[in-house]
Design a protein around this motif. Structure first.
Motif, PDB file in Angstrom:
ATOM      1  N   THR A 154       0.938  -1.167  -0.134  1.00 40.00           N
ATOM      2  CA  THR A 154       0.059   0.006   0.050  1.00 40.00           C
ATOM      3  C   THR A 154       0.711   1.000  -0.036  1.00 40.00           C
ATOM      4  N   ALA A 155       2.004   1.231   0.905  1.00 45.79           N
ATOM      5  CA  ALA A 155       2.826   2.398   0.862  1.00 45.79           C
ATOM      6  C   ALA A 155       3.574   2.596  -0.445  1.00 45.79           C
ATOM      7  N   GLN A 156       3.977   1.537  -1.369  1.00 46.78           N
ATOM      8  CA  GLN A 156       4.384   1.842  -2.579  1.00 46.78           C
ATOM      9  C   GLN A 156       3.414   2.259  -3.397  1.00 46.78           C
ATOM     10  N   ALA A 157       2.163   1.837  -3.365  1.00 47.53           N
ATOM     11  CA  ALA A 157       1.297   2.465  -4.361  1.00 47.53           C
ATOM     12  C   ALA A 157       1.120   4.041  -3.929  1.00 47.53           C
ATOM     13  N   LEU A 158       1.127   4.514  -2.997  1.00 46.21           N
ATOM     14  CA  LEU A 158       1.002   5.619  -2.596  1.00 46.21           C
ATOM     15  C   LEU A 158       2.333   6.670  -2.843  1.00 46.21           C
ATOM     16  N   ARG A 159       3.222   6.204  -3.302  1.00 48.51           N
ATOM     17  CA  ARG A 159       4.534   6.936  -3.453  1.00 48.51           C
ATOM     18  C   ARG A 159       4.212   7.401  -4.791  1.00 48.51           C
ATOM     19  N   THR A 160       3.465   8.580  -5.192  1.00 45.38           N
ATOM     20  CA  THR A 160       3.368   9.186  -6.582  1.00 45.38           C
ATOM     21  C   THR A 160       3.592  10.458  -6.636  1.00 45.38           C
ATOM     22  N   PRO A 161       3.867  10.946  -7.975  1.00 47.54           N
ATOM     23  CA  PRO A 161       4.423  12.287  -8.197  1.00 47.54           C
ATOM     24  C   PRO A 161       3.390  13.501  -7.439  1.00 47.54           C
ATOM     25  N   GLY A 162       2.195  12.967  -7.681  1.00 43.53           N
ATOM     26  CA  GLY A 162       1.138  14.097  -7.157  1.00 43.53           C
ATOM     27  C   GLY A 162       0.330  13.404  -6.179  1.00 43.53           C
ATOM     28  N   PHE A 163      -0.778  14.437  -5.932  1.00 39.79           N
ATOM     29  CA  PHE A 163      -1.894  13.760  -5.105  1.00 39.79           C
ATOM     30  C   PHE A 163      -2.445  12.388  -5.603  1.00 39.79           C
ATOM     31  N   SER A 164      -2.647  11.360  -4.593  1.00 42.76           N
ATOM     32  CA  SER A 164      -3.473  10.427  -5.170  1.00 42.76           C
ATOM     33  C   SER A 164      -4.353   9.686  -4.240  1.00 42.76           C
ATOM     34  N   MET A 165      -5.066   8.719  -4.340  1.00 40.17           N
ATOM     35  CA  MET A 165      -5.863   7.992  -3.333  1.00 40.17           C
ATOM     36  C   MET A 165      -5.921   6.634  -3.873  1.00 40.17           C
ATOM     37  N   ALA A 166      -5.772   5.711  -2.651  1.00 41.61           N
ATOM     38  CA  ALA A 166      -5.552   4.264  -2.929  1.00 41.61           C
ATOM     39  C   ALA A 166      -6.186   3.360  -1.868  1.00 41.61           C
ATOM     40  N   ALA A 167      -6.858   2.373  -1.996  1.00 44.55           N
ATOM     41  CA  ALA A 167      -7.118   1.318  -0.631  1.00 44.55           C
ATOM     42  C   ALA A 167      -7.682   2.247   0.500  1.00 44.55           C
ATOM     43  N   GLY A 168      -8.254   3.148   0.372  1.00 41.53           N
ATOM     44  CA  GLY A 168      -8.868   3.858   1.423  1.00 41.53           C
ATOM     45  C   GLY A 168      -7.904   4.991   2.058  1.00 41.53           C
TER      46      GLY A 168
END
Length: 341
Positions: A154-168
């Motif tokens: 989950t942490a890896q999916a949230l390391r994005t260049p901009g604002f993002s939402m994933a898995a709540g």
């Protein structure tokens, strides 16, 4: 975001509860895009803005209610003419805001604010992660969970260049600012450097002339380097997050910097000069082994076409183009009112 964390840390130290308001969705025309934040206390807005106007006013009122109720929530605000839900703004879109109640007695928030400020002070990439349900936050750097708890996938999916939402979860990159490498310390750089600092860039000035490469002329620069244009890597490493502006004292040096830059990664490259010069330089770059796909990424003549003439006007033109590229890199966004209807 640095102001948000500084104020949050101060409020926690004073044992005062707060609400962190974050825009998590924007559709159509809206004053601010997803990721905008403000911190609210019992007396009202403390720092930050989500666009002003009725949305911000209603959000402050709701935040004060949530402080009394000690809870978090998500609320949508329509910005179009809808009599049954009219809030007095007709930008034509909608925004959704996440309201995070922050109890002063929760040590997780104090730790998160403190560690986030440390990352910001070191200009180190990081991400604030909020839970949609208002539970405990987390703080990430590029390699680990610095504060709080999250599954690694989950942490890896949230390391994005901009604002993002994933898995709540809601992920917001820490605003450390993009580095702007200004090759050439002439009049345009002297006008551009202080301007860039006001819009979130971190200027680094590079020149081979000691009389120009000094902090007296560039007091707002993060770094001023007096070095050899033929050996840039001896002084700094250009990364895929860097914005490179090339405007040295002559065509030869411009070519030397551009060739070295195009052999690696970068976020933006802009080169000053005429279209005739550009065609000649591009041919030389091809002969030097630079691929056409890399050459096509160069913004030249540099800047937005606003008929700029003076160094100050040219600086505005360059800054405008850099803002545009930065916004495009962050992902699709809607234009907000009142600038764009």
């Amino acid at each position: 975001m640095e102001q948000i964390f500084s104020q949050l840390f101060y409020e926690v130290e004073k044992h005062r509860d707060t609400v962190l308001v974050t825009l998590i969705a924007d559709r159509g025309s809206a004053p601010r895009k997803a990721g905008a934040q403000m911190l609210v206390g019992a007396e009202g807005r403390l720092v930050g803005t989500i666009g002003g106007g009725a949305v911000e006013g209603r959000s402050i009122q709701l935040s004060q209610q949530l402080l009394a109720q000690r809870r978090s929530c998500i609320r949508e605000f329509p910005l179009h003419q809808a009599p049954e839900r009219d809030i007095g703004m007709v930008c034509g879109g909608d925004v959704t805001a996440h309201f995070q109640f922050i109890p002063a007695e929760d040590p997780t928030w104090s730790e998160t604010a403190s560690r986030a400020l440390a990352l910001l002070n070191r200009r180190t990439a990081g991400w604030l992660v909020l839970a949609e349900d208002g539970s405990a936050p987390a703080l990430l750097d590029r390699e680990s969970v610095v504060s709080g708890s999250l599954p690694e996938d989950t942490a890896q999916a949230l390391r994005t260049p901009g604002f993002s939402m994933a898995a709540g979860y809601i992920s917001l990159p820490l605003s450390i600012g993009q580095r702007a490498l200004l090759f050439g310390a002439g009049h345009i750089s002297q006008a551009l450097c202080p301007l860039l600092t006001t819009i979130g860039f971190r200027p680094v000035v590079f020149d081979d002339r000691p009389e120009l490469a000094n902090t007296r002329l560039f007091p707002t620069a993060e770094q001023v380097i007096c070095g050899d244009f033929t050996r840039i890597s001896d002084y700094l490493t250009i990364t895929d997050e860097d914005f490179v502006v090339i405007m040295t004292s002559g065509h030869v040096r411009d070519f030397q910097v551009e060739e070295q830059t195009l052999r690696g990664d970068f976020a933006y490259v802009g080169v000053i000069g005429s279209r005739r010069k550009t065609a000649s330089v591009n041919q030389r770059l091809l002969e030097a082994g630079i691929h056409q796909s890399s050459i096509d990424l160069v913004h030249t003549p540099i800047g937005t076409p606003i008929l700029a003439v003076t160094p100050e006007e040219i600086a505005v033109s360059i800054a405008g183009e850099m803002i545009q590229v930065r916004a495009q890199r962050r992902g699709p966004t809607s234009h907000g009112c009142p600038m764009h209807g």
